[in-house]
Design an enzyme around this catalytic site. Structure first.
Site, PDB file in Angstrom:
ATOM      1  N   ARG A   1     -42.822  -1.072  14.841  1.00  7.24           N
ATOM      2  CA  ARG A   1     -42.099   0.059  15.033  1.00  7.24           C
ATOM      3  C   ARG A   1     -42.265   1.089  14.039  1.00  7.24           C
ATOM      4  O   ARG A   1     -41.506   2.034  13.475  1.00  7.24           O
ATOM      5  CB  ARG A   1     -40.504  -0.226  14.815  1.00  7.24           C
ATOM      6  CG  ARG A   1     -39.729  -0.941  16.108  1.00  7.24           C
ATOM      7  CD  ARG A   1     -39.601  -0.112  17.059  1.00  7.24           C
ATOM      8  NE  ARG A   1     -38.975  -0.743  18.412  1.00  7.24           N
ATOM      9  CZ  ARG A   1     -37.885  -1.188  18.535  1.00  7.24           C
ATOM     10  NH1 ARG A   1     -36.848  -0.704  17.831  1.00  7.24           N
ATOM     11  NH2 ARG A   1     -37.467  -1.847  19.654  1.00  7.24           N
TER      12      ARG A   1
ATOM     13  N   ARG B   1     -37.511   5.904  14.065  1.00  3.95           N
ATOM     14  CA  ARG B   1     -36.296   6.842  13.390  1.00  3.95           C
ATOM     15  C   ARG B   1     -36.229   6.952  11.929  1.00  3.95           C
ATOM     16  O   ARG B   1     -35.737   7.945  11.220  1.00  3.95           O
ATOM     17  CB  ARG B   1     -35.066   6.493  13.953  1.00  3.95           C
ATOM     18  CG  ARG B   1     -34.759   6.799  15.389  1.00  3.95           C
ATOM     19  CD  ARG B   1     -33.676   5.939  16.009  1.00  3.95           C
ATOM     20  NE  ARG B   1     -34.029   4.419  16.106  1.00  3.95           N
ATOM     21  CZ  ARG B   1     -33.031   3.491  16.405  1.00  3.95           C
ATOM     22  NH1 ARG B   1     -32.000   3.828  17.142  1.00  3.95           N
ATOM     23  NH2 ARG B   1     -33.703   2.109  16.572  1.00  3.95           N
TER      24      ARG B   1
ATOM     25  N   ARG C   1     -38.711  13.789  18.766  1.00  9.05           N
ATOM     26  CA  ARG C   1     -37.377  12.898  19.830  1.00  9.05           C
ATOM     27  C   ARG C   1     -36.554  14.142  20.149  1.00  9.05           C
ATOM     28  O   ARG C   1     -36.203  14.311  21.131  1.00  9.05           O
ATOM     29  CB  ARG C   1     -36.911  11.933  19.066  1.00  9.05           C
ATOM     30  CG  ARG C   1     -35.849  11.134  20.100  1.00  9.05           C
ATOM     31  CD  ARG C   1     -35.527   9.970  18.997  1.00  9.05           C
ATOM     32  NE  ARG C   1     -34.575   9.124  19.748  1.00  9.05           N
ATOM     33  CZ  ARG C   1     -33.211   9.328  19.820  1.00  9.05           C
ATOM     34  NH1 ARG C   1     -32.748  10.404  19.576  1.00  9.05           N
ATOM     35  NH2 ARG C   1     -32.421   8.383  20.639  1.00  9.05           N
TER      36      ARG C   1
ATOM     37  N   ASP D   1     -42.196   1.762  25.473  1.00 10.00           N
ATOM     38  CA  ASP D   1     -41.291   0.351  25.284  1.00 10.00           C
ATOM     39  C   ASP D   1     -41.305  -0.524  26.325  1.00 10.00           C
ATOM     40  O   ASP D   1     -41.953  -0.320  27.295  1.00 10.00           O
ATOM     41  CB  ASP D   1     -39.708   1.194  25.338  1.00 10.00           C
ATOM     42  CG  ASP D   1     -38.512   0.117  24.901  1.00 10.00           C
ATOM     43  OD1 ASP D   1     -38.137   0.225  23.606  1.00 10.00           O
ATOM     44  OD2 ASP D   1     -38.213  -0.582  25.678  1.00 10.00           O
TER      45      ASP D   1
ATOM     46  N   TYR E   1     -33.582  -8.966  29.686  1.00  8.16           N
ATOM     47  CA  TYR E   1     -32.967  -7.856  29.751  1.00  8.16           C
ATOM     48  C   TYR E   1     -32.675  -7.494  31.037  1.00  8.16           C
ATOM     49  O   TYR E   1     -31.599  -6.772  31.469  1.00  8.16           O
ATOM     50  CB  TYR E   1     -33.907  -6.491  29.130  1.00  8.16           C
ATOM     51  CG  TYR E   1     -33.869  -6.567  27.705  1.00  8.16           C
ATOM     52  CD1 TYR E   1     -32.953  -6.035  26.762  1.00  8.16           C
ATOM     53  CD2 TYR E   1     -34.875  -7.158  26.718  1.00  8.16           C
ATOM     54  CE1 TYR E   1     -32.946  -5.940  25.202  1.00  8.16           C
ATOM     55  CE2 TYR E   1     -35.067  -7.354  25.577  1.00  8.16           C
ATOM     56  CZ  TYR E   1     -34.007  -6.813  24.908  1.00  8.16           C
ATOM     57  OH  TYR E   1     -34.170  -6.887  23.436  1.00  8.16           O
TER      58      TYR E   1
HETATM   59  O1  CP3 Z   1     -43.887  -0.256  17.589  1.00  6.79           O
HETATM   60  C1  CP3 Z   1     -43.948   0.752  17.740  1.00  6.79           C
HETATM   61  O2  CP3 Z   1     -43.923   1.870  16.869  1.00  6.79           O
HETATM   62  C2  CP3 Z   1     -44.206   1.198  19.113  1.00  6.79           C
HETATM   63  C3  CP3 Z   1     -43.174   1.297  20.075  1.00  6.79           C
HETATM   64  C4  CP3 Z   1     -42.256   0.280  20.422  1.00  6.79           C
HETATM   65  C5  CP3 Z   1     -40.946   0.801  20.496  1.00  6.79           C
HETATM   66  N1  CP3 Z   1     -40.035  -0.405  21.259  1.00  6.79           N
HETATM   67  C6  CP3 Z   1     -40.303   1.912  20.415  1.00  6.79           C
HETATM   68  C7  CP3 Z   1     -38.766   2.114  20.307  1.00  6.79           C
HETATM   69  C8  CP3 Z   1     -42.306  -1.050  20.657  1.00  6.79           C
HETATM   70  C9  CP3 Z   1     -43.685  -2.016  20.698  1.00  6.79           C
HETATM   71  C10 CP3 Z   1     -41.121  -1.453  21.289  1.00  6.79           C
HETATM   72  C11 CP3 Z   1     -40.982  -2.734  21.692  1.00  6.79           C
HETATM   73  C12 CP3 Z   1     -39.668  -3.356  21.862  1.00  6.79           C
HETATM   74  N2  CP3 Z   1     -38.671  -2.384  22.781  1.00  6.79           N
HETATM   75  C13 CP3 Z   1     -39.194  -4.589  21.987  1.00  6.79           C
HETATM   76  C14 CP3 Z   1     -39.842  -5.792  21.328  1.00  6.79           C
HETATM   77  C15 CP3 Z   1     -40.192  -5.589  19.867  1.00  6.79           C
HETATM   78  C16 CP3 Z   1     -38.967  -6.087  19.249  1.00  6.79           C
HETATM   79  O3  CP3 Z   1     -38.238  -5.182  18.552  1.00  6.79           O
HETATM   80  O4  CP3 Z   1     -38.146  -7.066  19.239  1.00  6.79           O
HETATM   81  C17 CP3 Z   1     -37.882  -4.667  22.501  1.00  6.79           C
HETATM   82  C18 CP3 Z   1     -37.125  -5.881  22.356  1.00  6.79           C
HETATM   83  C19 CP3 Z   1     -37.488  -3.263  22.952  1.00  6.79           C
HETATM   84  C20 CP3 Z   1     -36.318  -2.997  23.715  1.00  6.79           C
HETATM   85  C21 CP3 Z   1     -35.753  -2.086  23.006  1.00  6.79           C
HETATM   86  N3  CP3 Z   1     -36.228  -0.755  22.939  1.00  6.79           N
HETATM   87  C22 CP3 Z   1     -34.448  -1.995  22.337  1.00  6.79           C
HETATM   88  C23 CP3 Z   1     -33.585  -3.339  22.227  1.00  6.79           C
HETATM   89  C24 CP3 Z   1     -34.041  -0.894  21.928  1.00  6.79           C
HETATM   90  C25 CP3 Z   1     -32.753  -0.410  20.896  1.00  6.79           C
HETATM   91  C26 CP3 Z   1     -32.707  -0.872  19.750  1.00  6.79           C
HETATM   92  C27 CP3 Z   1     -33.125   0.304  18.760  1.00  6.79           C
HETATM   93  O5  CP3 Z   1     -33.917  -0.151  17.812  1.00  6.79           O
HETATM   94  O6  CP3 Z   1     -32.311   1.342  18.860  1.00  6.79           O
HETATM   95  C28 CP3 Z   1     -35.198   0.038  22.024  1.00  6.79           C
HETATM   96  C29 CP3 Z   1     -35.389   1.360  21.580  1.00  6.79           C
HETATM   97  C30 CP3 Z   1     -36.464   1.828  20.963  1.00  6.79           C
HETATM   98  N4  CP3 Z   1     -37.713   1.410  21.293  1.00  6.79           N
HETATM   99  C31 CP3 Z   1     -36.723   2.733  19.931  1.00  6.79           C
HETATM  100  C32 CP3 Z   1     -38.007   2.686  19.530  1.00  6.79           C
HETATM  101  C33 CP3 Z   1     -38.592   3.805  18.473  1.00  6.79           C
HETATM  102  C34 CP3 Z   1     -35.569   3.752  19.270  1.00  6.79           C
HETATM  103  C35 CP3 Z   1     -35.117   4.526  20.227  1.00  6.79           C
HETATM  104  C36 CP3 Z   1     -34.818   5.933  19.694  1.00  6.79           C
HETATM  105  O7  CP3 Z   1     -35.741   6.659  19.128  1.00  6.79           O
HETATM  106  O8  CP3 Z   1     -33.434   6.042  19.634  1.00  6.79           O
END
Ligand code: CP3
Length: 343
Positions: free
Chosen positions: A25, A29, A38, A75, A152
């Site tokens: 990640r 944010r 964003r 994602d 999911y």
């Molecule tokens: O790592 C990186 O920088 C690459 C991008 C990336 C994102 N999600 C961007 C993201 C990667 C590799 C993921 C993987 C992901 N997404 C997983 C597996 C890894 C883990 O964290 O266990 C999972 C379970 C998801 C599903 C997901 N996406 C959830 C549960 C959420 C909400 C939780 C949160 O952190 O807000 C997201 C949103 C998400 N994916 C964000 C980002 C940067 C935040 C969104 C935002 O900008 O509001």
């Protein structure tokens, strides 16, 4: 020369004095420049499907910190969307999807070859980043592992114990295994297209692997990973793959050998000393600093960084966190970590 990239050297099994580093990640944010881009995109999903802006946020942490790898900004839930599920994000809560609860719901999904229309902007992001990345930086593509994505799709949201997915697995085995098979096949197509677009490594995120026990772990975490890795390596000889069976605990042992993964990513519930002895014996490992230290920082962050580096110093290692960096992390703490690691 591509083969001189530090991440690729680690994935080939080379021990390096200073391990290469990137953060899960890392585009997110906690970075003000991410929040600005964003806002320009409108919302998270619009950002994921905008190749120019998604490439921009992929590159932001590389410019700021000089990490050894960039990870595609996307994602794991874009694949279910490409298969026909509805997907949206509720601010402050997380993802929501239309649910799959029975054979009829499964039958409404598209096939593994129908995903590319929705996902083509992601491939365009990969092409853009591959073109603009510094020559020493490795580009990592990724997908969710079938079990985690299925949790999911079945529940329609994140769940603390993955209960709805376990229930479907235990009460309607045929529908559940058909969903896992579809996701396994679609993931092969999705990752293969990322590689064709310029991803040099792929990572498989099985964030909820820890809730699969016994034979279920073999059937729904290990076997799908093995199938995906074998198919990708057959199509793209030499492609390195990182597997992340998060919270697999004792099942981390032998995971690389059993699946063909070149590297196993470790969460921070296992100790680095234990993992060096029991997991790194099979090859490269990645991890496993507690993401909380990126919030609290200070001497504890520097000391823990050095402790993990030293624990894994006897073999191939890619430094990373045990899970994603959180929105409340202090961007300055990343510099503290890099200083401790490289200094
Ligand atoms: O790592 C990186 O920088 C690459 C991008 C990336 C994102 N999600 C961007 C993201 C990667 C590799 C993921 C993987 C992901 N997404 C997983 C597996 C890894 C883990 O964290 O266990 C999972 C379970 C998801 C599903 C997901 N996406 C959830 C549960 C959420 C909400 C939780 C949160 O952190 O807000 C997201 C949103 C998400 N994916 C964000 C980002 C940067 C935040 C969104 C935002 O900008 O509001």
């Amino acid at each position: 020369m591509a083969t001189d990239k530090t991440i690729l050297r680690a994935l080939r099994g080379e021990t390096q004095t200073v391990p290469p580093v990137w953060l899960m990640r890392q585009a997110g944010r906690y970075l003000p420049e991410y929040r600005a881009t964003r806002a320009k995109a409108g919302d998270f999903l619009s950002l994921c499907y905008n190749p120019e802006l998604a490439a921009e946020v992929t590159l932001q942490p590389i410019r700021r910190y000089g990490f050894d790898a960039a990870i595609l900004f996307a994602d794991i839930l874009l694949l279910p969307q490409a298969l026909g599920a509805d997907l949206w994000f509720v601010t402050g809560e997380g993802p929501r999807l239309s649910t799959i609860t029975d054979a009829a719901g499964l039958a409404r999904l598209k096939g593994r070859d129908d995903i590319h229309e929705v996902l083509s902007p992601v491939y365009e992001t990969v092409r853009t980043v591959a073109r603009d990345l510094p020559p020493e930086t490795t580009l990592i593509g990724f997908a969710g592992a079938p079990w985690t994505v299925a949790t999911y799709m079945i529940a329609g949201r994140g769940t603390p114990d993955q209960a709805p997915a376990h229930k479907l697995k235990d009460t309607d085995r045929a529908t559940f295994t058909a969903l896992i098979d579809l996701l396994t096949e679609a993931t092969i197509e999705y990752l293969s297209c990322q590689v064709e677009a310029g991803a040099e490594v792929v990572k498989l995120f099985d964030s909820w692997a820890g809730s699969l026990k016994g034979q279920d772990f073999d059937d729904f975490c290990l076997t799908p990973a093995k199938r995906i890795i074998a198919a990708l390596k057959a199509r793209h000889p030499g492609l390195p793959v990182i597997a992340f069976p998060r919270e697999a605990g004792a099942r981390y042992v032998g995971f690389a050998r059993a699946t063909g993964a070149d590297c196993v990513a470790l969460d921070n519930s296992v100790s680095a000393d234990w993992a060096a002895e029991n997991v790194q014996v099979d090859g490269c490992v990645q991890g496993n600093l507690d993401p909380k230290l990126m919030v609290t920082g200070g001497q504890a962050l520097a000391e823990e960084t050095r402790r993990i580096r030293d624990a894994f110093a006897g073999g191939p290692h890619i430094f990373n966190l045990g899970h994603g960096i959180t929105p409340d992390a202090d961007p300055e703490n990343v510099h503290v970590m890099l200083e401790a690691l490289r200094g």
